[in-house]
Design an enzyme around this catalytic site. Structure first.
Site, PDB file in Angstrom:
ATOM      1  N   LYS A 179     -10.903   0.798   8.843  1.00  0.00           N
ATOM      2  CA  LYS A 179     -10.917   1.528   7.565  1.00  0.00           C
ATOM      3  C   LYS A 179     -10.506   0.590   6.425  1.00  0.00           C
ATOM      4  O   LYS A 179      -9.348   0.191   6.334  1.00  0.00           O
ATOM      5  CB  LYS A 179      -9.912   2.686   7.609  1.00  0.00           C
ATOM      6  CG  LYS A 179     -10.002   3.564   6.374  1.00  0.00           C
ATOM      7  CD  LYS A 179      -8.833   4.533   6.268  1.00  0.00           C
ATOM      8  CE  LYS A 179      -7.663   3.965   5.504  1.00  0.00           C
ATOM      9  NZ  LYS A 179      -7.964   3.564   4.121  1.00  0.00           N
ATOM     10  N   CYS A 226       0.347 -11.267  -0.482  1.00  0.00           N
ATOM     11  CA  CYS A 226       1.585 -10.942   0.238  1.00  0.00           C
ATOM     12  C   CYS A 226       2.523 -12.135   0.280  1.00  0.00           C
ATOM     13  O   CYS A 226       3.729 -11.976   0.200  1.00  0.00           O
ATOM     14  CB  CYS A 226       1.276 -10.427   1.634  1.00  0.00           C
ATOM     15  SG  CYS A 226       0.228 -11.529   2.583  1.00  0.00           S
TER      16      CYS A 226
END
Ligand code: NAD
Length: 475
Positions: A169, A276
């Site tokens: 997803k 990140c």
């Protein structure tokens, strides 16, 4: 009408009824629509993955590698179309979008060489004992919006190489390039081995809790990671979580300000700070603080923020409105508290596009929100330190533990400091270099498990020990 993109379920490109709009963050225009999957659509994808697993788990390393190489080639051969699409949905400038597309193709190729060999535990007169790795089964992959293609590939390829099948997803903010890749690979991967479905955030918990999914591999925020861990507990699904970070860069007094200024800048501002492992706190020794901060600001003044599809743009918009509002909130908080700005801080929320100017802060306190929280935007707090012990303590004083960097002309000293940092990765005199062959994972609340390399591949498998008694009366 905006282009409609389909999902990949059981080898077919399909639509599911309802649609979600996808917005270009540079123009705020709707540039595409993707299916809004329901639980029924998810069930169909999981059933296809379960069926495909029966034969895919028996394939050889070479068969798996051939499929992953075909994925790599499909991305590379269509790079021109893909990177433009990526810029339009994610916002990153063309050059960086190209880097992500070619990086994903390269990652698929490199990771397709990974192989988990059997390990002999004992081979004596009495017995032979070996450990083999068996695939866990159907994997649910959940991906964020900052590197949507790279993150999708680094979940799909190791899943396939380990013998698993996957239902992936993408983020609802950035599903277009991934779905275009789905279309390009639909006839190159055996039906059901790779399924890509789209939906709102609410589709995520349905994946996490699905009784026929065996493992979740997730990249995203720490807050969502905690929910996934809870959701996966019901049937003890295996999980790999790659989460947030508040990475510290430490610049020692022997670093040459002229040499490090540009690299330090990009260690914080690449992808508009939405990385990140971006340097989110930059600790500079007091002896070189003034000279280095001036050099960074001088460099920053010539960096153009704008629409990533325009030539000369080096930093694009923030990817979505929610994150844009969050970054502005942190900047407002810094203003309200009277912290000093060396550059930027003056966004115009009434304009079109989610643009935040390059913002550099002058030594705000350690507990300022803009320092203590993951900004995930084009904001760089410069912080002054005096001693090594002090800076190591300050760098480690975080719930996060993803990565960090040390900048010094004495690499032995750099390693000595690196070994005291509580993070999964530390760079000395560079940043953001990730190898497909080295484990990448966060300590503390930055993650659980690892991706990349054999350590990453192992996470898609169970160990199984087979022991044969050689001198048995039955033999
Ligand atoms: P997010 O956690 O909001 O969303 C990530 C994905 O999870 C999306 O696909 C979203 O739809 C889905 N999701 C949302 N709620 C869910 C739920 N309850 N259950 C299951 N899935 C759910 O993160 P984001 O805002 O897309 O990404 C930014 C964050 O990702 C930052 O914190 C960043 O540091 C982190 N990140 C980490 C890495 C890493 O490798 N460590 C890499 C990139 C980004």
């Amino acid at each position: 009408m905006a282009t409609q993109y389909k999902n990949l379920i059981n080898g077919e490109m399909v639509t599911t009824g309802e649609w979600l709009d996808v917005v270009n963050p540079a123009t705020e225009e709707v540039i595409g629509q993707v299916p809004a999957c329901t639980g029924d659509d998810l069930d169909r994808a999981v059933a296809a993955a379960r069926e495909a697993f029966k034969s895919w788990k028996k394939t050889s390393h070479e068969e798996r590698q051939a499929v992953c190489m075909a994925i790599s080639a499909a991305i590379k051969d269509n790079a021109d179309e893909l990177f433009r699409l990526l810029t339009s949905e994610q916002g990153k400038p063309h050059e960086q979008a190209q880097g992500e597309i070619f990086g994903a193709a390269g990652m698929a190729k490199a990771q397709s060489t990974l192989k988990l060999e059997d390990v002999i535990n004992e081979d004596s007169e009495q017995r032979n004992s070996r450990t083999r790795r068996v695939p866990v089964g159907v994997v649910g992959g959940i991906v964020p919006w900052n590197f949507p293609v790279m993150m999708a590939i680094q979940k799909i390829v190791p899943a396939l190489m380990s013998g698993c099948t996957i239902v992936l997803k993408p983020s609802p903010f950035t599903p277009l390039t991934t779905l275009r890749i789905a279309e390009l690979i639909a006839d190159k991967v055996p039906a059901g081995t790779v399924n890509i479905i789209t939906g709102e955030d609410s589709l995520g918990p349905l994946i996490t809790g699905h009784p026929d999914i065996d493992k979740i591999t997730f990249t995203g925020s720490t807050a969502t990671g905690k929910k996934i861990m809870e959701g996966a507990a019901g049937d003890l699904k295996r999980i790999t979580l790659e989460l947030g970070g508040n990475d510290a860069s430490i610049v020692l007094p022997d670093a040459d300000p002229k040499k490090v200024a540009e690299q330090l800048f990009w260690s914080s501002f690449a992808n508009a700070g939405q990385v990140c492992v971006a340097a989110k706190r930059v600790y500079i020794h007091e002896d070189i603080y003034d000279e280095l901060s001036e050099a960074i600001v001088e460099y920053a003044k010539n960096v153009k923020v704008g629409d990533g599809s325009q030539q000369g743009t080096a930093i694009g918009p923030i990817q979505n409105k929610k994150q844009y509002d969050r970054v502005l909130e942190l900047i407002e908080d810094a203003k309200d508290n009277g912290y000093k700005f060396l550059l930027g801080g003056d966004a115009d929320p009434s304009g079109t596009g989610y643009y935040v100017p390059v913002t550099i802060m002058d030594n705000p306190p350690e507990d300022a929100r803009i320092v203590a929280e993951e900004q995930f935007g084009p904001v760089m707090p410069l912080l002054k330190f005096s001693t090594e012990d002090e800076v190591i303590q300050r760098a480690n004083d975080s719930e996060y533990g993803l990565a960090g960097a040390v900048w010094t002309s004495d690499t032995d000293k750099g390693v000595e400091i690196a070994e005291q940092l509580e993070t999964g990765t530390v760079w000395i005199n560079e940043y953001m270099h990730l190898s497909p062959f080295a484990p990448f994972g966060g300590h503390k609340q930055s993650g659980f498990g690892a991706e990349y390399g054999l350590d990453g591949l192992k996470e898609f498998t169970y160990p199984q020990v087979i022991t044969v008694k050689k001198d048995s009366v039955l033999a």
